[in-house]
Scaffold this motif. Structure first.
Motif, PDB file in Angstrom:
ATOM      1  N   THR A  21      57.613  55.485 -15.914  1.00  0.00           N
ATOM      2  CA  THR A  21      56.582  55.547 -14.879  1.00  0.00           C
ATOM      3  C   THR A  21      55.203  55.719 -15.497  1.00  0.00           C
ATOM      4  O   THR A  21      54.230  55.086 -15.066  1.00  0.00           O
ATOM      5  N   VAL A  22      55.104  56.540 -16.512  1.00  0.00           N
ATOM      6  CA  VAL A  22      53.822  56.747 -17.189  1.00  0.00           C
ATOM      7  C   VAL A  22      53.336  55.448 -17.830  1.00  0.00           C
ATOM      8  O   VAL A  22      52.158  55.086 -17.751  1.00  0.00           O
ATOM      9  N   GLU A  28      48.774  49.529 -15.346  1.00  0.00           N
ATOM     10  CA  GLU A  28      48.012  49.246 -14.132  1.00  0.00           C
ATOM     11  C   GLU A  28      46.565  49.708 -14.256  1.00  0.00           C
ATOM     12  O   GLU A  28      45.643  49.027 -13.808  1.00  0.00           O
ATOM     13  N   ARG A  29      46.365  50.883 -14.892  1.00  0.00           N
ATOM     14  CA  ARG A  29      44.987  51.386 -15.056  1.00  0.00           C
ATOM     15  C   ARG A  29      44.160  50.464 -15.944  1.00  0.00           C
ATOM     16  O   ARG A  29      42.963  50.300 -15.728  1.00  0.00           O
ATOM     17  N   THR A  30      44.788  49.881 -16.959  1.00  0.00           N
ATOM     18  CA  THR A  30      44.063  49.022 -17.894  1.00  0.00           C
ATOM     19  C   THR A  30      44.137  47.551 -17.508  1.00  0.00           C
ATOM     20  O   THR A  30      43.655  46.690 -18.253  1.00  0.00           O
ATOM     21  N   ASN A  31      44.741  47.265 -16.350  1.00  0.00           N
ATOM     22  CA  ASN A  31      44.828  45.896 -15.835  1.00  0.00           C
ATOM     23  C   ASN A  31      45.554  44.972 -16.809  1.00  0.00           C
ATOM     24  O   ASN A  31      45.187  43.816 -16.991  1.00  0.00           O
ATOM     25  N   ARG A  32      46.602  45.475 -17.449  1.00  0.00           N
ATOM     26  CA  ARG A  32      47.374  44.676 -18.388  1.00  0.00           C
ATOM     27  C   ARG A  32      48.719  44.301 -17.778  1.00  0.00           C
ATOM     28  O   ARG A  32      49.281  45.056 -16.978  1.00  0.00           O
ATOM     29  N   GLY A 124      46.866  41.475 -24.688  1.00  0.00           N
ATOM     30  CA  GLY A 124      46.289  42.316 -23.633  1.00  0.00           C
ATOM     31  C   GLY A 124      45.843  41.483 -22.455  1.00  0.00           C
ATOM     32  O   GLY A 124      46.571  41.308 -21.487  1.00  0.00           O
ATOM     33  N   LEU A 125      44.639  40.932 -22.516  1.00  0.00           N
ATOM     34  CA  LEU A 125      44.089  40.137 -21.421  1.00  0.00           C
ATOM     35  C   LEU A 125      43.856  38.700 -21.882  1.00  0.00           C
ATOM     36  O   LEU A 125      43.510  38.457 -23.035  1.00  0.00           O
TER      37      LEU A 125
END
Length: 238
Positions: A21-22, A28-32, A124-125
């Protein structure tokens, strides 16, 4: 007392978040994306009985056939530039999608002499949000690079393609196509030259597609510490 017990239970459950979960929350926080995205850059020549339109048609159809709209990680994005005697392409996507693309390129009769300029895992992105191609691109500069090793040339080509991605990605599909059509006034500083693309195709130090696939898809073997220390060496006889 009941309220205190329930509050304590809620705090305890909140503190017991699993590692899974972590990890998902961090992505999600880093949009990856949840699955890693890889990036590869290729150069190649036109096959004897093929032309730029044939290469573009083959890669366009293959790239658009990969991935699923419901799984954005598997979709392949990137850019293809077709010059008079060679071409350069950069692609981004999942390992499975890029492996499928590599095998299709290896068996294609439209292209030949494919060399792998770079391979980046877990980028990453994405730099490219769509697939684009440009045919009939002529960028003569007579700027062959004097090389002690092929690394500066490969880095220069990869960086040029990434710069193009950063310049084109904020544009709409129609605007990006117009920018590529008028590259001499809008993208000249970023465009890889005919000479350097052809130079990368001809360099024997740059790995061929066949050599790269043999390494890229080979199963990895990781020796365990237990395999190295057990069974122990026999005692020395003095």
């Amino acid at each position: 007392a009941c309220a205190i017990t329930m509050a304590s239970s809620n705090v305890t459950s909140a503190q017991r978040a699993s590692l899974h979960t972590v990890g998902l929350a961090r992505l999600e926080r880093t949009n990856r994306p949840r699955l890693p995205i890889n990036r590869m850059c290729f150069v190649g020549a036109l096959a004897e009985k093929s032309d730029a339109a044939g290469v573009a048609d083959f890669l366009d159809k293959k790239v658009r056939s990969l991935g699923d709209a419901a799984d954005t990680t598997s979709i392949v994005t990137g850019l293809l530039l077709l010059q008079p005697s060679a071409w350069i392409a950069i692609v981004e996507g999942s390992l499975a999608s890029l492996s499928d693309l590599l095998r299709a390129m290896q068996s294609s009769s439209a292209i030949c002499g494919v060399k792998v300029v770079c391979c980046m895992d877990d980028i990453g992105l994405r730099t490219f949000s769509r697939w684009s191609s440009k045919t009939n691109l002529d960028v003569p500069r007579s700027n062959y690079m004097d090389l002690d090793s092929c690394s500066p040339l490969l880095s220069d080509l990869t960086i040029s393609m990434l710069k193009l991605g950063h310049a084109l990605d904020p544009l709409t599909k129609e605007e990006a196509s117009a920018a590529l059509d008028s590259w001499e006034t809008r993208l000249a500083d970023m465009m890889p030259s005919n000479e350097r693309v052809q130079q990368a195709v001809e360099l024997s130090e740059v790995p061929s597609l066949a050599d790269f696939i043999a390494i890229y898809e080979k199963p990895k073997e990781f020796p365990l510490i237990s395999d190295q220390v057990w069974p122990p060496n026999k005692p020395l006889v003095y």
